[in-house]
Scaffold this motif. Structure first.
Motif, PDB file in Angstrom:
ATOM      1  N   UNK A  33      -1.528  -3.664  -4.032  1.00 30.78           N
ATOM      2  CA  UNK A  33      -0.428  -3.317  -3.135  1.00 30.78           C
ATOM      3  C   UNK A  33      -0.797  -2.338  -2.018  1.00 30.78           C
ATOM      4  N   UNK A  84      10.307   7.691  -0.905  1.00 39.54           N
ATOM      5  CA  UNK A  84      10.598   6.408  -1.557  1.00 39.54           C
ATOM      6  C   UNK A  84      11.986   5.891  -1.179  1.00 39.54           C
ATOM      7  N   UNK A  91       5.993  -5.660   4.884  1.00 38.68           N
ATOM      8  CA  UNK A  91       4.664  -5.855   4.330  1.00 38.68           C
ATOM      9  C   UNK A  91       3.683  -6.142   5.452  1.00 38.68           C
ATOM     10  N   UNK A 141       7.797   0.413 -13.469  1.00 39.43           N
ATOM     11  CA  UNK A 141       7.598  -0.512 -12.366  1.00 39.43           C
ATOM     12  C   UNK A 141       6.268  -1.238 -12.467  1.00 39.43           C
ATOM     13  N   UNK A 145       5.685  -4.997 -11.054  1.00 40.23           N
ATOM     14  CA  UNK A 145       4.825  -5.234  -9.902  1.00 40.23           C
ATOM     15  C   UNK A 145       3.615  -6.085 -10.307  1.00 40.23           C
TER      16      UNK A 145
ATOM     17  N   UNK B  95       2.078  -3.127   0.880  1.00 38.83           N
ATOM     18  CA  UNK B  95       3.502  -3.364   0.727  1.00 38.83           C
ATOM     19  C   UNK B  95       4.256  -2.114   0.295  1.00 38.83           C
ATOM     20  N   UNK B  96       5.070  -1.620   1.195  1.00 37.60           N
ATOM     21  CA  UNK B  96       5.945  -0.494   0.843  1.00 37.60           C
ATOM     22  C   UNK B  96       6.870  -0.890  -0.290  1.00 37.60           C
ATOM     23  N   UNK B  97       7.396  -2.102  -0.208  1.00 36.13           N
ATOM     24  CA  UNK B  97       8.334  -2.567  -1.229  1.00 36.13           C
ATOM     25  C   UNK B  97       7.732  -2.476  -2.620  1.00 36.13           C
ATOM     26  N   UNK B  98       6.541  -3.035  -2.788  1.00 39.05           N
ATOM     27  CA  UNK B  98       5.907  -3.027  -4.104  1.00 39.05           C
ATOM     28  C   UNK B  98       5.567  -1.611  -4.558  1.00 39.05           C
ATOM     29  N   UNK B  99       5.162  -0.794  -3.589  1.00 38.94           N
ATOM     30  CA  UNK B  99       4.848   0.599  -3.939  1.00 38.94           C
ATOM     31  C   UNK B  99       6.109   1.302  -4.449  1.00 38.94           C
ATOM     32  N   UNK B 100       7.206   1.088  -3.783  1.00 38.23           N
ATOM     33  CA  UNK B 100       8.471   1.705  -4.221  1.00 38.23           C
ATOM     34  C   UNK B 100       8.863   1.169  -5.597  1.00 38.23           C
ATOM     35  N   UNK B 101       8.708  -0.135  -5.800  1.00 34.06           N
ATOM     36  CA  UNK B 101       9.038  -0.718  -7.109  1.00 34.06           C
ATOM     37  C   UNK B 101       8.196  -0.101  -8.223  1.00 34.06           C
ATOM     38  N   UNK B 102       6.970   0.224  -7.893  1.00 31.55           N
ATOM     39  CA  UNK B 102       6.080   0.842  -8.874  1.00 31.55           C
ATOM     40  C   UNK B 102       6.667   2.167  -9.365  1.00 31.55           C
TER      41      UNK B 102
END
Lengths: 180, 180
Positions: A33, A84, A91, A141, A145, B95-102
DNA sequence: TTTCGCATGTAAACAGTTACATGATTAC
DNA sequence: GTAATCATGTAACTGTTTACATGCGAAA
């Protein structure tokens, strides 16, 4: 996400050194990621320390270079939460492989075949690693992920396997027998 | 791939202006494999012209600003072939999205739900556009690359849809205190 | 009448990678 | 003895993004 936030995130899961943070972006759940290099991690850690978002405890190690272990502070947790909470940027994806495939008609079909095969092997290796390798970093997460990564890589792999031959046939121009 | 090669590739499919090249990376088949901005395209076109890899014909337009249309030269085709023949660099994905999900455990579950829903909507919109919108740039690789994009996006969408609820349940189960 | 699309370009700011510098230990 | 792993850090380079500068025509 800037490198400071990336570091802060990793440190929030447990105290870590710059070296360990780099590893997290190479081996652990974060590897597909985001990525960073020492050249951005170390300055980021210095900046985070100056801002009071992390604290650094120097650890002299026998038979090893000294290690600087960073822990997150309360202010750091606040800053991480704030970062966050911001709307995520889109992306960013860039693929030499796909770009080359786009212009595959300019290359000899054998080269194209080789590139696709290498790519298939790459996905297979990565999926094997992801399946076997332990989900070591422990956040909830992580599994989510990780699972998404596996799903996406699997479908990419499947696509390449199932379309490889037809694409190659098409490039060779002639209407040879197409497997059905 | 540097911006020069990206421009050269687009121009090899047909004469184009800087403005049109940008569009190709926004709308046409290239939008999910690379992106660029005017700030890198225009200087790249100037450099390509100086190197003799493209030629520029100025076109005065009635009721429109002048347009500079670039065409590829023989030397340009050679340079493109060479660039495409080099071993491709690894894909770069962030990916910011995936990082946030983490780090979803740090956020209120309602925020996480919103982010996932937005992401689902994003994939749905993009897939609709990709399915309907004509693959206008005509290269053989276009359909192959396009198809791979559709396959990958579809699996990402499926994953989010099918794991959304379980993930959210898991988050609210253990971190009720965070959620007000 | 305001916004969007067309159309080109520059400069400053920002971010990131690569190469360099150093050096001990362990595994092959 | 050679490569890999551990470990930190800086500086130069490269590349990208953003803001600026300009301006017409068409549609909402």
């Amino acid at each position: 996400m800037d490198t400071k936030t990336l570091c802060l995130g990793v440190i929030s899961l447990g105290a870590a050194s710059g070296y360990e943070i780099k590893k997290a972006f190479e081996e652990d759940g974060l590897n597909h990621i985001y990525h960073t290099s020492y050249g951005s991690i170390y300055p980021a850690l210095t900046a985070l320390t100056e801002e009071g978002l992390v604290i650094c405890s120097e650890m002299a190690q026998a038979k090893r270079p000294d290690k600087k272990v960073y822990s997150i502070t309360e202010a750091g947790r606040g800053a991480l939460l704030e970062a966050l909470s911001a709307p995520p940027a889109e992306d960013k994806f860039r693929s030499d492989f796909l770009f080359i495939m786009f212009f595959a008609h300019l290359l000899p079909p054998s080269s194209v075949a080789k590139l696709i095969d290498q790519r298939i092997a790459w996905y297979e290796q990565n999926l094997a690693k992801m399946g076997a390798g332990g989900d070591c970093i422990c956040s909830k997460g992580d599994a989510f992920v990780h699972g998404m990564g596996v799903a996406v890589y699997s479908s990419a792999l499947e696509y390449l396997k199932s379309h490889r031959q037809a694409f190659l046939d098409q490039l060779s121009g002639a209407s040879r027998l197409v497997a059905e």
